[in-house]
Design a protein around this motif. Structure first.
Motif, PDB file in Angstrom:
ATOM      1  N   LYS A  63      36.920   3.463   6.380  1.00  0.00           N
ATOM      2  CA  LYS A  63      38.226   4.021   6.718  1.00  0.00           C
ATOM      3  C   LYS A  63      38.960   3.136   7.716  1.00  0.00           C
ATOM      4  O   LYS A  63      40.178   2.934   7.627  1.00  0.00           O
ATOM      5  N   THR A  64      38.235   2.599   8.678  1.00  0.00           N
ATOM      6  CA  THR A  64      38.864   1.796   9.731  1.00  0.00           C
ATOM      7  C   THR A  64      38.864   0.307   9.416  1.00  0.00           C
ATOM      8  O   THR A  64      39.401  -0.483  10.201  1.00  0.00           O
ATOM      9  N   GLU A  65      38.250  -0.054   8.302  1.00  0.00           N
ATOM     10  CA  GLU A  65      38.121  -1.457   7.905  1.00  0.00           C
ATOM     11  C   GLU A  65      37.500  -2.264   9.043  1.00  0.00           C
ATOM     12  O   GLU A  65      37.971  -3.326   9.426  1.00  0.00           O
ATOM     13  N   SER A  66      36.407  -1.696   9.620  1.00  0.00           N
ATOM     14  CA  SER A  66      35.745  -2.312  10.767  1.00  0.00           C
ATOM     15  C   SER A  66      34.284  -2.598  10.444  1.00  0.00           C
ATOM     16  O   SER A  66      33.774  -2.240   9.385  1.00  0.00           O
ATOM     17  N   THR A  67      33.633  -3.251  11.372  1.00  0.00           N
ATOM     18  CA  THR A  67      32.191  -3.444  11.318  1.00  0.00           C
ATOM     19  C   THR A  67      31.597  -2.953  12.622  1.00  0.00           C
ATOM     20  O   THR A  67      32.305  -2.832  13.635  1.00  0.00           O
ATOM     21  N   HIS A 100      27.082   1.295  19.882  1.00  0.00           N
ATOM     22  CA  HIS A 100      27.928   0.604  18.894  1.00  0.00           C
ATOM     23  C   HIS A 100      29.334   1.186  18.920  1.00  0.00           C
ATOM     24  O   HIS A 100      29.527   2.375  19.197  1.00  0.00           O
ATOM     25  N   TYR A 101      30.304   0.334  18.618  1.00  0.00           N
ATOM     26  CA  TYR A 101      31.676   0.765  18.350  1.00  0.00           C
ATOM     27  C   TYR A 101      31.890   0.747  16.847  1.00  0.00           C
ATOM     28  O   TYR A 101      31.687  -0.276  16.193  1.00  0.00           O
ATOM     29  N   LEU A 102      32.297   1.908  16.281  1.00  0.00           N
ATOM     30  CA  LEU A 102      32.650   1.982  14.866  1.00  0.00           C
ATOM     31  C   LEU A 102      34.127   1.672  14.661  1.00  0.00           C
ATOM     32  O   LEU A 102      34.552   1.335  13.545  1.00  0.00           O
ATOM     33  N   LYS A 103      34.901   1.820  15.703  1.00  0.00           N
ATOM     34  CA  LYS A 103      36.321   1.461  15.696  1.00  0.00           C
ATOM     35  C   LYS A 103      36.656   0.927  17.072  1.00  0.00           C
ATOM     36  O   LYS A 103      36.288   1.519  18.089  1.00  0.00           O
ATOM     37  N   GLY A 104      37.366  -0.191  17.110  1.00  0.00           N
ATOM     38  CA  GLY A 104      37.753  -0.770  18.380  1.00  0.00           C
ATOM     39  C   GLY A 104      36.582  -1.432  19.084  1.00  0.00           C
ATOM     40  O   GLY A 104      35.512  -1.666  18.505  1.00  0.00           O
ATOM     41  N   SER A 105      36.775  -1.728  20.354  1.00  0.00           N
ATOM     42  CA  SER A 105      35.748  -2.375  21.164  1.00  0.00           C
ATOM     43  C   SER A 105      35.950  -1.953  22.604  1.00  0.00           C
ATOM     44  O   SER A 105      36.988  -1.392  22.975  1.00  0.00           O
ATOM     45  N   GLY A 106      34.944  -2.241  23.434  1.00  0.00           N
ATOM     46  CA  GLY A 106      35.062  -1.851  24.828  1.00  0.00           C
ATOM     47  C   GLY A 106      33.761  -1.975  25.568  1.00  0.00           C
ATOM     48  O   GLY A 106      32.803  -2.602  25.105  1.00  0.00           O
ATOM     49  N   PRO A 107      33.684  -1.344  26.759  1.00  0.00           N
ATOM     50  CA  PRO A 107      32.528  -1.509  27.638  1.00  0.00           C
ATOM     51  C   PRO A 107      31.307  -0.724  27.163  1.00  0.00           C
ATOM     52  O   PRO A 107      31.407   0.140  26.275  1.00  0.00           O
ATOM     53  N   ALA A 108      30.186  -1.013  27.807  1.00  0.00           N
ATOM     54  CA  ALA A 108      28.935  -0.336  27.451  1.00  0.00           C
ATOM     55  C   ALA A 108      28.875   1.080  28.001  1.00  0.00           C
ATOM     56  O   ALA A 108      28.099   1.903  27.506  1.00  0.00           O
ATOM     57  N   TYR A 109      29.676   1.365  29.036  1.00  0.00           N
ATOM     58  CA  TYR A 109      29.687   2.706  29.616  1.00  0.00           C
ATOM     59  C   TYR A 109      31.123   3.208  29.704  1.00  0.00           C
ATOM     60  O   TYR A 109      32.021   2.476  30.146  1.00  0.00           O
TER      61      TYR A 109
END
Length: 597
Positions: free
Chosen positions: A184-188, A71-80
């Protein structure tokens, strides 16, 4: 003096951390002994991404790792993603040279596969990730003693990140921690994008204008690197690389720096004439390093006008006024207190060259670092630096120069350009001498295991020992013969496998790979390199992962990997287009970001 050195060590560590390529391990302490403390707010704010991840793979030191993100708690990106905790040079320094690297690198705290935790990360230009500012201060491991844990948080969110503006936050569980970060990051929580593990090695690209770029390991946008010195193209198992000069520094180029292959040591010229400095080189960040005297307070000083490390970094050869001095790199010394490291150099051979000062330094090392070949006005000499007291004259006559040695030094290749100039084939004429049997071979390339030979367009036909036509399996007494001059030929890390690029007069080329220990079949059946045809400007082979980088006409690159491989080459095509300022003329692999023993 010690206070000044201590301040330099602290500044060095701060620079490394801020640049973000090789942060200190957890927990991070400066050399002064004080803890580096930050608020959890600063850690979260400075991170590009925050991931929940499990360690998928580690390097041989357990330092740099591939993370499998859940999981990403902030931002997004690849699985590895690759997490760089330290320089591979530091791992080599600690594990191989056995230096006590002190506060720069303790060598302890290796990580292992299967460990799960939360990682605040920042992406760097080579496509890997490092801990965000202060990201390795807190422990976020799950299943250990991560929770409950006390964190510093800001009282005034807009205020400075300092103890005067901190309060203590108690987080009792993993769920509470995740909820705090998301708020804090206003993320999901975000699932990662599907991906494969990143490469271990960035790709160095040069265009027709001379501009240099780095292709990141994660396939991100290329990065211009005008300050990076191109990698040396010399290789004893590749043609035409054998015609290049191996890593060698001559005083005529005072900015020249040579490194051991593991990049743990460097040698460079002082501002004082005929003075060579050898010191520990603690980090490598795309060629950016300070070569001033102030950057190295306590180097080893050697007198000479040219130098080169051996292929294993265990020896250093220095040319001084017509004499070769061979030094053994003794790893017993280090001034660890202030992060300054230098080897002790023990001289093991002194060789007076015929011709004295007028003789240039022409040296070649065997891949195992035991044997040195050099030339003077008497001819080509060879010296096993650990078993021979004196060098042996191998080839008599002025003008001959060594080209390469086989892995153990059994085979020595040499060339006499002046003698073959009239044939108009001087660039593709050389002789390989078997030191055990005295047999000579024309235009031979010796495989890394010394079992096979390939002859590159020999001027005189090469026949088998019994006079019959050679067929696979090919051996030294019945070798493989290429009746053409390839644009490139190279033995690979796979036993008995080679690849070559053959181009016609219209510029069209074929890239093919075969093996010589069985019937000549396409390497596609067992190694994963399909036959390619078209305009091929350059090929670079990376042996650790078996990667081929193929520079096609224009600004396109094919990255071909070992099996499994897709039949659709378009899936492996990287179109750089407007990212580059011209067509690609050269590709080369930079040092691996993973330490390997």
């Amino acid at each position: 003096m010690k206070k000044n050195m201590k301040n330099k060590a602290i500044i060095l560590i701060l620079i490394v951390g801020l640049v973000g390529f090789f942060p200190a391990q957890h927990p991070a302490y400066a050399c002064s002994g004080g803890g580096v403390e930050v608020s959890l707010d600063a850690v979260v704010e400075s991170a590009d991404v925050i991931v929940e991840a499990t360690i998928h793979e580690t390097d041989d030191a357990g330092k740099n790792v591939i993370l499998e993100v859940s999981h990403y708690l902030k931002g997004s990106g690849p699985a590895y993603v690759m997490l760089l905790r330290t320089s591979p040079a530091l791992s080599a320094t600690y594990d191989e040279r056995h230096y006590d690297t002190g506060c720069l690198y303790g060598g302890a705290d290796p990580w292992s596969t299967g460990m799960r935790g939360y990682f605040p990360l920042t992406r760097v230009a080579n496509g890997a990730y490092v801990f965000s500012e202060g990201g390795d201060f807190y422990g976020f491991w799950v299943g250990g003693n991560a929770f409950p844990q006390s964190f510093y948080t800001k009282i005034d969110p807009a205020g400075e990140d300092s103890p005067e503006n901190w309060d203590t936050l108690e987080i009792g569980t993993e769920e509470e921690f995740v909820a705090w970060v998301l708020a804090k990051t206003e993320s999901t929580l975000t699932r990662p994008e599907s991906s494969t593990p990143p490469r271990r090695t960035p790709l160095f690209i040069t265009t027709e204008t001379g501009q240099h770029y780095v292709l990141p390991i994660d396939g991100g946008a290329v990065t211009p690197v005008p300050y990076l010195i191109p990698p040396n193209n010399y290789s004893p198992i590749a043609y035409p690389d054998i015609l290049q000069t191996p890593p060698l520094c001559i005083q005529d180029n005072p900015a020249c720096t040579d490194h051991t292959p593991d990049r743990s040591l460097r040698a460079w010229f002082s501002d004082v004439p005929d003075t060579i400095l050898v010191d520990y080189y603690p980090y490598y960040e795309m060629g950016q390093h300070d070569q001033s005297d102030d950057a190295v307070p306590m180097p080893i000083v050697v007198t000479g006008q040219a130098f080169a490390f051996s292929s294993t970094g265990e020896a250093l050869v220095v040319w001084n006024d017509g004499t070769l001095h061979v030094y053994w790199v003794n790893n017993e010394y280090c001034n660890c207190m202030y992060g300054e490291f230098a080897p002790r150099l023990d001289e093991i051979a002194t060789i007076a060259l015929a011709g004295g000062e007028a003789t240039p330094m022409v040296v070649r090392w065997s891949a195992d670092g035991t044997t040195l070949a050099f030339a003077d006005k008497m001819g080509v000499w060879v010296l096993d630096v650990f078993r021979m007291e004196k060098p042996a004259l191998l080839v008599e006559g002025s003008g001959s120069t060594p080209l390469f040695l086989s892995t153990s030094g059994r085979y020595v290749a040499y060339q006499n350009p002046a003698a073959s100039a009239e044939s108009r084939r001087a660039e593709v004429e050389w002789t390989v001498l078997d030191r055990m049997t005295g047999v000579k071979y024309a235009n031979a390339m010796v495989s890394p295991d010394e079992r096979y030979m390939a002859h590159i367009a020999p001027a005189v036909p090469v026949e088998s020992a019994n006079g019959e036509t050679c067929t696979a399996p090919f051996m030294t007494d019945c070798p493989l013969v290429l009746d053409y001059v390839p644009q490139r030929f190279e033995w690979t890390a796979a036993p008995a496998v080679y690849y070559d690029v053959r181009c016609s007069s219209n510029g069209m080329c074929d890239l093919r790979s075969n093996r010589v220990d069985s019937l000549m079949v396409s390497v596609e059946e067992y190694w994963g390199l399909p036959d390619l045809s078209g305009v091929i400007n350059d090929v670079a082979y990376e042996p650790a992962q078996g990667l081929y980088a193929v520079a096609l006409d224009g600004s396109n690159i094919l990255l071909l990997t070992p099996e499994p491989i897709s039949d659709d080459l378009e899936e492996q095509l990287i179109e750089l287009g407007d990212s580059l300022d011209g067509k690609i003329v050269d590709v080369a692999w930079l040092p691996s970001l993973f330490y390997e023993e």
